[in-house]
Structure formats: C-alpha cells, structure tokens
Design a protein around this motif. Structure first.
Motif, PDB file in Angstrom:
ATOM      1  N   LYS A   1      -6.761   5.702  -2.490  1.00 11.06           N
ATOM      2  CA  LYS A   1      -5.900   4.937  -1.665  1.00 11.06           C
ATOM      3  C   LYS A   1      -6.647   4.978  -0.139  1.00 11.06           C
ATOM      4  O   LYS A   1      -6.311   3.761   0.453  1.00 11.06           O
ATOM      5  CB  LYS A   1      -4.669   5.843  -1.285  1.00 11.06           C
ATOM      6  N   GLU A   2      -7.482   5.624   0.081  1.00 12.28           N
ATOM      7  CA  GLU A   2      -8.182   5.717   1.388  1.00 12.28           C
ATOM      8  C   GLU A   2      -9.164   4.448   1.225  1.00 12.28           C
ATOM      9  O   GLU A   2      -9.414   3.527   2.149  1.00 12.28           O
ATOM     10  CB  GLU A   2      -9.017   6.766   1.613  1.00 12.28           C
TER      11      GLU A   2
ATOM     12  N   SER B   1      -7.146   1.166   1.511  1.00 13.87           N
ATOM     13  CA  SER B   1      -6.824   0.891   2.996  1.00 13.87           C
ATOM     14  C   SER B   1      -7.905   0.421   3.873  1.00 13.87           C
ATOM     15  O   SER B   1      -7.817  -0.575   4.532  1.00 13.87           O
ATOM     16  CB  SER B   1      -6.109   2.161   3.620  1.00 13.87           C
ATOM     17  N   ARG B   2      -9.173   0.971   3.454  1.00 17.28           N
ATOM     18  CA  ARG B   2     -10.292   0.506   4.291  1.00 17.28           C
ATOM     19  C   ARG B   2     -10.824  -1.060   3.845  1.00 17.28           C
ATOM     20  O   ARG B   2     -11.141  -1.837   4.689  1.00 17.28           O
ATOM     21  CB  ARG B   2     -11.696   1.523   3.897  1.00 17.28           C
TER      22      ARG B   2
ATOM     23  N   THR C   1      -8.569  -3.250   2.699  1.00 27.15           N
ATOM     24  CA  THR C   1      -7.416  -4.118   3.133  1.00 27.15           C
ATOM     25  C   THR C   1      -7.770  -4.575   4.804  1.00 27.15           C
ATOM     26  O   THR C   1      -7.784  -5.520   5.226  1.00 27.15           O
ATOM     27  CB  THR C   1      -6.146  -3.484   3.307  1.00 27.15           C
ATOM     28  N   THR C   2      -8.272  -3.398   5.423  1.00 28.10           N
ATOM     29  CA  THR C   2      -8.568  -3.575   6.827  1.00 28.10           C
ATOM     30  C   THR C   2      -9.801  -4.529   7.172  1.00 28.10           C
ATOM     31  O   THR C   2      -9.752  -5.452   7.868  1.00 28.10           O
ATOM     32  CB  THR C   2      -8.742  -2.432   7.571  1.00 28.10           C
TER      33      THR C   2
ATOM     34  N   TRP D   1       0.466  -7.234   2.134  1.00 27.21           N
ATOM     35  CA  TRP D   1      -0.344  -6.379   1.475  1.00 27.21           C
ATOM     36  C   TRP D   1       0.404  -5.057   1.092  1.00 27.21           C
ATOM     37  O   TRP D   1       0.728  -4.665   1.910  1.00 27.21           O
ATOM     38  CB  TRP D   1      -1.819  -6.208   1.904  1.00 27.21           C
ATOM     39  N   LYS D   2       0.513  -4.859  -0.180  1.00 30.79           N
ATOM     40  CA  LYS D   2       1.436  -3.766  -0.619  1.00 30.79           C
ATOM     41  C   LYS D   2       0.661  -2.761  -1.551  1.00 30.79           C
ATOM     42  O   LYS D   2       0.341  -3.221  -2.645  1.00 30.79           O
ATOM     43  CB  LYS D   2       2.770  -4.003  -1.154  1.00 30.79           C
ATOM     44  N   PRO D   3       0.397  -1.512  -1.365  1.00 29.21           N
ATOM     45  CA  PRO D   3      -0.238  -0.663  -2.271  1.00 29.21           C
ATOM     46  C   PRO D   3       0.862  -0.468  -3.594  1.00 29.21           C
ATOM     47  O   PRO D   3       1.916  -0.745  -3.424  1.00 29.21           O
ATOM     48  CB  PRO D   3      -0.107   0.850  -1.702  1.00 29.21           C
TER      49      PRO D   3
ATOM     50  N   LEU E   1      -3.682  -3.066  -5.447  1.00 33.02           N
ATOM     51  CA  LEU E   1      -3.054  -3.763  -4.425  1.00 33.02           C
ATOM     52  C   LEU E   1      -2.277  -4.821  -4.652  1.00 33.02           C
ATOM     53  O   LEU E   1      -2.447  -5.732  -5.945  1.00 33.02           O
ATOM     54  CB  LEU E   1      -3.824  -4.169  -3.149  1.00 33.02           C
TER      55      LEU E   1
END
Length: 314
Positions: free
Chosen positions: A196-197, A200-201, A203-204, A263-265, A274
C-alpha cells in the motif's frame, strides 16, 4: 511451492466423498475449487464462470451415475473444457488488437466471513496470472495442476489422457519457459502494508510526473503492458526498456487521461492494487508487480479494455 488450496484439501481430508451425485452439495463444496482451476487456465473471469456452470450442468445430467471421486471428476471436466476453449480461442487471441492481459478479479474491501476468507485465499496474484500467458494450453494445464494445486503426475496424466512421463516432460518444458524467480501465487497479508505504501508513492509520482520518485520505485528492468483490446485507446506494445517505461510513466502527454481519474485503492486478485474511476465507474485498473524485496516495481499492467473490468466491483 505452497498450494493455494491447502485449506480445501485439509478441510475435506477426513470427509467421505458423496456416494451419489447430490449436485447441489457438490456445487457448494467444490465450486470455488472449480473456478480456481478455470480462472488460472483461462485468465478470464467470465469464461471461467461459464465453464464452471457448464461443468455442474453436466453433472446434473449425470446425477443418476455413481462417481466415486467427484472432486477429481470435476477437476477433469474443468481442465478439459478449458483446454478445448483455449485451443479454439487461439486464433482469436492471435488477432487481438494490441497486448492481451488477463481479466482482473476485484473486490473493494477485505472479506470477513469464513466462506469469503476461503475464497480470498483461493485468489491468484495478477503477476502470476500474467506469467502463465507464456505457456501453451497443455503446458499451462500441467503447470497449474502441479504447481498451484499439487496434484500428482499420475492424476494429471489421467485427466489429460497422457502418460505420467509425458506430463513430467511437459512440466519441465513449461518451467524452462518461465522466469527463474516466479511471482508469488498469493501475497501474504503481512506484506500488504508495504504494498500500500508503494501504491501511494507510485500514485503521487505518476500524477506529479516526478522522474526522481519514479526512478526510486522502478527496478532496473521494469515492464509496462497495457490492454485496450481495440476498444479503448492505449499503448499498443509492451515496453521492456527502463528508459522507455520511465518515460511512459512520467510524460505529461502519455497516458494523460489517467491523471483526470479518481485513483482508488482496491483489492485485485487478493492483493492491494489501484482502480481508476470516472463518474463512479471503474475505467482502468493498474496492477503492480513487485520484485522479491516487495519494495520496488518490476511490472506495471494497465487494463483499459472495458470488457475486462466488469468484475471489479467498488
């Protein structure tokens, strides 16, 4: 390799098989097992569901027959129907527009009931499913039955109408066609936090066109594949070159429409991935394959073909 269905085999190890065809009971007991084989064989949720329904419809027609090993009989029916479908669909896949990726299977959150937990455990990681596409239909059958379900070669041979020696040779040939380091079949929940981390990275970095951040995330030899099926516009060919993959993921012009999505997990094939959404509908799915460390991205798989997104429910 650890079987995805050890829970099934342990659960029923001391349970006597039904002595006659109670199809309703067999469906309840073995539908997940049948679907797990079919989905691994076909890489298609909808086709796998159709195969399972056909299998139990045939059992209904045979309900007056005595079958001493119904689980084995069901497995044989499923495998041979899948082989027939794969062989007949070969020409269709050869003429598929662009790259062909498996159909993802997704749910929006973790499951809680015992039945859902068993189904979650029977998932197969998306990266493993992609890898299986390298194999011919019969190689895939032997490899899946041996590697994922730990069936004996003698049983596999009986199902496929081949000798045990021949099945061993097919398995060896299949293994040579695959990477030395296989993707995990299923990702342990203990690794979800790290995944998940990374998501997130990623996506950013993607949304910001951040080259430095994306460099830190990608392995030295990343792979990017997109599947639009000729229905949706996307990149047509797989990119294997590090520089090219980096350019695709950070260019302001390439894949620009993805940056307009929400964007959604999501849990895709039993692990965090994603989902990209527009007006409340899933429009794309991004599946990331991690390296052995679980911290860097080896594969980026973008499913754009809307015909392959119906089963991703958010």
């Amino acid at each position: 390799m650890q079987s995805n269905l050890n829970s099934d085999s342990n659960q029923h190890k001391y349970t006597p098989e039904p002595s006659s065809l109670d199809v309703g009971a067999l469906y309840k007991q073995y539908k997940n097992y049948a679907f797990a084989i079919a989905y691994r064989m076909l890489g298609s949720v909808t086709e796998a569901e159709d195969i399972v329904q056909d299998c139990f419809a045939e059992l209904q027609r045979l309900r007056n027959r005595l079958i001493h090993q119904p689980k084995s009989y069901i497995g044989k029916l499923i495998v041979n129907r899948c082989l027939n479908l794969l062989n007949s669909a070969r020409n269709q896949r050869e003429h598929y527009v662009g790259e062909w990726l498996p159909e993802p299977l997704g749910v929006h959150e973790l499951v809680n009931t015992p039945e859902e937990a068993i189904q979650q455990k029977e998932m197969i990681s998306y990266a493993y499913l992609v890898m299986l596409e390298r194999l011919s239909p019969v190689e895939r059958a032997v490899f899946v039955l041996r590697e994922a379900f730990e069936h004996d070669y003698s049983e596999i041979a009986g199902w496929l109408g081949k000798t045990e020696s021949n099945c061993r040779q097919i398995y060896s040939r299949a293994r040579r066609n695959l990477p030395e380091q296989l993707p995990v079949i299923e990702q342990a929940s203990a690794n979800w936090k790290t995944k998940k981390e990374v998501l997130s990275r990623f996506t950013t970095a993607f949304l910001a066109h951040d080259v430095s951040a994306m460099l830190e995330l990608l392995t030295d030899q990343p792979v990017f594949t997109a599947d639009g099926g000729g229905v949706a516009r996307t990149i047509m060919r797989t990119m294997h070159v590090h520089k090219g993959v980096l350019a695709i993921l950070t260019s302001p012009r390439v894949l620009r429409s993805l940056r307009e999505r929400m964007w959604k997990p999501a849990f895709i094939n039993g692990e965090p991935q994603l989902a990209l959404m527009k007006d409340g509908q899933v429009t794309e799915v991004l599946c990331l394959e991690m390296d052995a460390s679980g911290k860097r991205i080896h594969g980026v798989y973008l499913i754009v073909n809307p015909n392959k997104l119906a089963t991703v429910q958010l």
